[in-house]
Design a protein around this motif. Sequence first.
Motif, mmCIF file in Angstrom:
data_model
loop_
_atom_site.group_PDB
_atom_site.id
_atom_site.type_symbol
_atom_site.label_atom_id
_atom_site.label_comp_id
_atom_site.label_asym_id
_atom_site.label_seq_id
_atom_site.Cartn_x
_atom_site.Cartn_y
_atom_site.Cartn_z
ATOM 1 N N PRO A 1 -4.716 -8.069 15.195
ATOM 2 C CA PRO A 1 -3.597 -8.597 14.301
ATOM 3 C C PRO A 1 -2.907 -10.188 14.699
ATOM 4 C CG PRO A 1 -3.469 -6.399 14.713
ATOM 5 C CD PRO A 1 -4.467 -6.988 15.506
ATOM 6 N N ALA A 2 -2.389 -10.803 13.915
ATOM 7 C CA ALA A 2 -1.925 -11.944 14.379
ATOM 8 C C ALA A 2 -0.454 -11.717 15.169
ATOM 9 C CB ALA A 2 -1.463 -13.050 13.247
ATOM 10 N N THR B 1 5.437 -16.388 6.407
ATOM 11 C CA THR B 1 6.110 -16.410 7.591
ATOM 12 C C THR B 1 5.269 -17.191 8.764
ATOM 13 O OG1 THR B 1 6.713 -14.101 7.299
ATOM 14 C CG2 THR B 1 6.642 -14.874 9.328
ATOM 15 N N ASP B 2 4.169 -17.272 8.603
ATOM 16 C CA ASP B 2 3.410 -18.240 9.577
ATOM 17 C C ASP B 2 3.395 -19.677 9.114
ATOM 18 O OD1 ASP B 2 1.525 -18.294 7.318
ATOM 19 O OD2 ASP B 2 0.009 -17.337 8.652
#
Length: 235
Positions: free
Chosen positions: A7-8, A56-57
Amino acid sequence: MSYVFNPAPTVSVPVQGTADRFPVHRVYCVGRNYEEHAKEMGFTGREPPFFFLKPTDALVVVNAGETAAMPYPSLTKNLHHEIELVVAIGTGGKNIKAADAHKHIFGYAVGLDMTRRDLQNEMKKQGRPWCIGKAFDQSAPIGPITPLAAAGDIANAEISVQVNGQDRQRSNVSKLIWNIAETIEHLSAAWELQPGDLIYTGTPEGVAAVLTGDTMLGAVAGLEPIKVTITQGQE
Protein backbone atom coordinates in the motif's frame (compact mmCIF):
# COMPACT_ATOMS: atom_id res chain seq x y z
CA MET A 1 -3.18 -9.58 6.12
CA SER A 2 -1.66 -9.95 2.68
CA TYR A 3 -1.88 -7.31 -0.09
CA VAL A 4 -1.33 -7.90 -3.80
CA PHE A 5 1.13 -4.97 -3.71
CA ASN A 6 2.51 -2.71 -0.98
CA PRO A 7 0.00 0.00 0.00
CA ALA A 8 1.02 3.59 -0.59
CA PRO A 9 2.33 5.39 2.50
CA THR A 10 -0.07 7.64 4.40
CA VAL A 11 -0.06 11.20 3.10
CA SER A 12 0.69 13.59 5.96
CA VAL A 13 1.41 17.25 6.63
CA PRO A 14 3.88 18.57 9.23
CA VAL A 15 2.49 20.28 12.34
CA GLN A 16 4.23 23.59 12.99
CA GLY A 17 6.35 23.67 16.14
CA THR A 18 6.29 19.90 16.74
CA ALA A 19 7.69 16.68 15.32
CA ASP A 20 4.16 15.40 14.78
CA ARG A 21 2.51 14.93 11.41
CA PHE A 22 -1.17 15.27 10.48
CA PRO A 23 -2.39 12.18 8.54
CA VAL A 24 -4.72 13.23 5.73
CA HIS A 25 -8.06 11.53 5.14
CA ARG A 26 -9.86 13.59 2.46
CA VAL A 27 -9.35 16.94 0.72
CA TYR A 28 -12.52 19.02 0.32
CA CYS A 29 -12.64 22.32 -1.57
CA VAL A 30 -15.24 25.09 -1.50
CA GLY A 31 -16.08 26.77 -4.79
CA ARG A 32 -16.55 30.54 -5.28
CA ASN A 33 -16.50 31.51 -1.60
CA TYR A 34 -15.29 35.13 -1.92
CA GLU A 35 -17.72 37.61 -3.50
CA GLU A 36 -15.19 39.39 -5.73
CA HIS A 37 -13.82 36.10 -7.04
CA ALA A 38 -17.38 34.91 -7.75
CA LYS A 39 -17.89 38.10 -9.77
CA GLU A 40 -14.70 37.64 -11.78
CA MET A 41 -15.90 34.12 -12.61
CA GLY A 42 -19.25 35.49 -13.81
CA PHE A 43 -21.41 34.96 -10.70
CA THR A 44 -22.88 37.26 -8.05
CA GLY A 45 -24.65 36.94 -4.73
CA ARG A 46 -24.45 34.54 -1.80
CA GLU A 47 -25.27 31.28 -3.53
CA PRO A 48 -25.44 28.11 -1.42
CA PRO A 49 -21.95 26.67 -0.90
CA PHE A 50 -20.83 23.86 -3.16
CA PHE A 51 -17.93 21.47 -2.87
CA PHE A 52 -15.54 19.35 -4.88
CA LEU A 53 -12.75 16.99 -3.84
CA LYS A 54 -9.12 16.46 -4.71
CA PRO A 55 -7.29 13.16 -4.21
CA THR A 56 -5.17 13.00 -1.09
CA ASP A 57 -2.07 12.30 -3.15
CA ALA A 58 -2.61 15.56 -5.09
CA LEU A 59 -1.06 17.35 -2.10
CA VAL A 60 2.37 18.93 -2.54
CA VAL A 61 3.62 19.22 1.05
CA VAL A 62 5.82 22.29 1.51
CA ASN A 63 8.02 22.18 4.60
CA ALA A 64 8.67 25.35 6.60
CA GLY A 65 11.35 27.51 4.99
CA GLU A 66 11.60 25.38 1.86
CA THR A 67 10.60 25.93 -1.77
CA ALA A 68 8.65 23.07 -3.30
CA ALA A 69 8.68 22.17 -6.99
CA MET A 70 5.46 21.65 -8.91
CA PRO A 71 5.86 20.43 -12.50
CA TYR A 72 3.71 22.26 -15.03
CA PRO A 73 0.83 19.81 -15.60
CA SER A 74 -0.02 18.14 -18.89
CA LEU A 75 -2.94 19.01 -21.21
CA THR A 76 -3.21 22.68 -20.17
CA LYS A 77 -1.98 26.02 -21.46
CA ASN A 78 -3.70 28.05 -18.71
CA LEU A 79 -2.58 27.00 -15.21
CA HIS A 80 -4.02 29.29 -12.50
CA HIS A 81 -3.08 29.89 -8.87
CA GLU A 82 -5.80 30.13 -6.19
CA ILE A 83 -4.57 30.99 -2.69
CA GLU A 84 -6.66 29.47 0.11
CA LEU A 85 -6.91 29.10 3.86
CA VAL A 86 -7.01 25.39 4.69
CA VAL A 87 -8.88 24.06 7.73
CA ALA A 88 -7.58 20.82 9.27
CA ILE A 89 -10.24 18.73 11.02
CA GLY A 90 -9.14 16.99 14.22
CA THR A 91 -12.48 15.67 15.48
CA GLY A 92 -15.02 14.22 13.06
CA GLY A 93 -18.77 14.56 13.04
CA LYS A 94 -21.95 14.81 10.99
CA ASN A 95 -24.48 17.67 10.99
CA ILE A 96 -22.12 19.86 12.98
CA LYS A 97 -23.69 23.17 13.97
CA ALA A 98 -21.77 26.32 13.13
CA ALA A 99 -21.68 27.25 16.82
CA ASP A 100 -19.81 24.00 17.55
CA ALA A 101 -17.51 23.99 14.53
CA HIS A 102 -14.47 25.27 16.45
CA LYS A 103 -14.53 22.10 18.57
CA HIS A 104 -13.73 20.06 15.46
CA ILE A 105 -10.82 22.15 14.13
CA PHE A 106 -7.26 20.96 14.76
CA GLY A 107 -5.56 23.85 13.00
CA TYR A 108 -4.98 25.84 9.83
CA ALA A 109 -2.57 25.93 6.90
CA VAL A 110 -1.86 27.88 3.73
CA GLY A 111 -2.83 26.11 0.53
CA LEU A 112 -2.94 26.59 -3.24
CA ASP A 113 -5.79 25.19 -5.31
CA MET A 114 -4.01 24.94 -8.66
CA THR A 115 -6.42 24.83 -11.60
CA ARG A 116 -6.16 23.86 -15.26
CA ARG A 117 -8.54 26.70 -16.12
CA ASP A 118 -8.92 25.92 -19.81
CA LEU A 119 -9.93 22.34 -19.03
CA GLN A 120 -12.26 23.44 -16.22
CA ASN A 121 -13.97 25.97 -18.50
CA GLU A 122 -14.45 23.35 -21.21
CA MET A 123 -16.06 20.98 -18.71
CA LYS A 124 -18.38 23.78 -17.56
CA LYS A 125 -19.51 24.41 -21.14
CA GLN A 126 -20.29 20.72 -21.57
CA GLY A 127 -22.01 20.38 -18.18
CA ARG A 128 -19.45 17.77 -17.11
CA PRO A 129 -17.52 17.33 -13.83
CA TRP A 130 -14.50 19.55 -13.23
CA CYS A 131 -12.16 16.76 -12.08
CA ILE A 132 -9.72 17.10 -14.97
CA GLY A 133 -9.39 20.82 -14.24
CA LYS A 134 -9.13 20.63 -10.46
CA ALA A 135 -8.11 17.17 -9.22
CA PHE A 136 -4.95 16.48 -11.22
CA ASP A 137 -1.60 15.31 -9.84
CA GLN A 138 0.16 17.82 -7.56
CA SER A 139 -2.75 20.28 -7.76
CA ALA A 140 -2.89 21.05 -4.02
CA PRO A 141 0.27 22.53 -2.47
CA ILE A 142 -0.02 22.96 1.32
CA GLY A 143 2.22 24.27 4.07
CA PRO A 144 2.62 23.14 7.68
CA ILE A 145 -0.47 23.08 9.88
CA THR A 146 -0.53 25.57 12.75
CA PRO A 147 -2.56 24.26 15.71
CA LEU A 148 -5.74 26.18 16.48
CA ALA A 149 -4.47 27.72 19.72
CA ALA A 150 -1.41 29.19 18.00
CA ALA A 151 -3.07 30.45 14.83
CA GLY A 152 -4.28 33.82 16.10
CA ASP A 153 -7.29 35.69 14.68
CA ILE A 154 -7.71 33.61 11.53
CA ALA A 155 -11.22 34.94 10.87
CA ASN A 156 -9.69 38.37 10.17
CA ALA A 157 -6.34 37.33 8.70
CA GLU A 158 -4.90 38.82 5.53
CA ILE A 159 -4.54 36.26 2.71
CA SER A 160 -2.30 36.78 -0.31
CA VAL A 161 -0.19 35.28 -3.05
CA GLN A 162 2.72 36.86 -4.87
CA VAL A 163 4.20 35.61 -8.13
CA ASN A 164 7.85 36.48 -8.69
CA GLY A 165 7.56 39.08 -5.91
CA GLN A 166 4.50 40.85 -7.37
CA ASP A 167 1.06 40.82 -5.73
CA ARG A 168 -1.54 38.74 -7.57
CA GLN A 169 -4.17 38.07 -4.88
CA ARG A 170 -4.60 40.01 -1.63
CA SER A 171 -7.71 39.99 0.53
CA ASN A 172 -8.92 39.09 4.01
CA VAL A 173 -10.45 35.89 5.39
CA SER A 174 -13.25 38.05 6.82
CA LYS A 175 -14.53 38.40 3.23
CA LEU A 176 -15.48 34.72 2.95
CA ILE A 177 -19.10 34.44 1.78
CA TRP A 178 -19.56 31.38 3.98
CA ASN A 179 -17.26 31.66 6.98
CA ILE A 180 -15.29 28.76 8.42
CA ALA A 181 -17.97 27.66 10.87
CA GLU A 182 -20.77 27.90 8.29
CA THR A 183 -18.69 25.95 5.78
CA ILE A 184 -18.16 23.14 8.29
CA GLU A 185 -21.91 23.09 9.03
CA HIS A 186 -22.82 22.77 5.33
CA LEU A 187 -20.05 20.30 4.52
CA SER A 188 -20.83 18.01 7.46
CA ALA A 189 -24.47 17.82 6.36
CA ALA A 190 -23.31 16.22 3.10
CA TRP A 191 -20.41 14.09 4.37
CA GLU A 192 -19.50 12.82 7.82
CA LEU A 193 -16.25 14.61 8.51
CA GLN A 194 -13.35 12.53 9.77
CA PRO A 195 -10.14 13.33 11.66
CA GLY A 196 -7.58 14.11 8.98
CA ASP A 197 -9.94 15.92 6.61
CA LEU A 198 -8.68 19.12 5.00
CA ILE A 199 -10.99 21.88 3.79
CA TYR A 200 -9.71 24.37 1.20
CA THR A 201 -12.08 27.25 1.98
CA GLY A 202 -12.07 29.22 -1.28
CA THR A 203 -10.00 31.88 -3.02
CA PRO A 204 -10.31 35.67 -3.30
CA GLU A 205 -10.20 37.68 -6.52
CA GLY A 206 -7.08 37.98 -8.67
CA VAL A 207 -6.64 34.40 -9.92
CA ALA A 208 -4.30 34.35 -12.92
CA ALA A 209 -1.97 32.17 -14.93
CA VAL A 210 1.52 31.02 -13.95
CA LEU A 211 4.25 29.78 -16.26
CA THR A 212 7.23 27.49 -15.98
CA GLY A 213 9.87 29.21 -13.86
CA ASP A 214 7.40 31.29 -11.84
CA THR A 215 7.63 31.20 -8.04
CA MET A 216 4.50 31.65 -5.92
CA LEU A 217 4.62 32.83 -2.31
CA GLY A 218 1.34 32.17 -0.52
CA ALA A 219 0.53 33.58 2.91
CA VAL A 220 -2.17 33.84 5.55
CA ALA A 221 -1.31 36.10 8.49
CA GLY A 222 -0.33 34.04 11.52
CA LEU A 223 0.49 30.88 9.55
CA GLU A 224 3.64 29.48 7.97
CA PRO A 225 3.78 30.72 4.33
CA ILE A 226 4.39 28.44 1.37
CA LYS A 227 6.71 28.89 -1.58
CA VAL A 228 6.27 26.87 -4.78
CA THR A 229 8.17 27.07 -8.09
CA ILE A 230 6.63 25.84 -11.33
CA THR A 231 9.13 23.56 -13.06
CA GLN A 232 9.24 22.08 -16.54
CA GLY A 233 6.56 19.42 -16.93
CA GLN A 234 6.63 16.19 -18.89
CA GLU A 235 4.04 15.56 -21.59
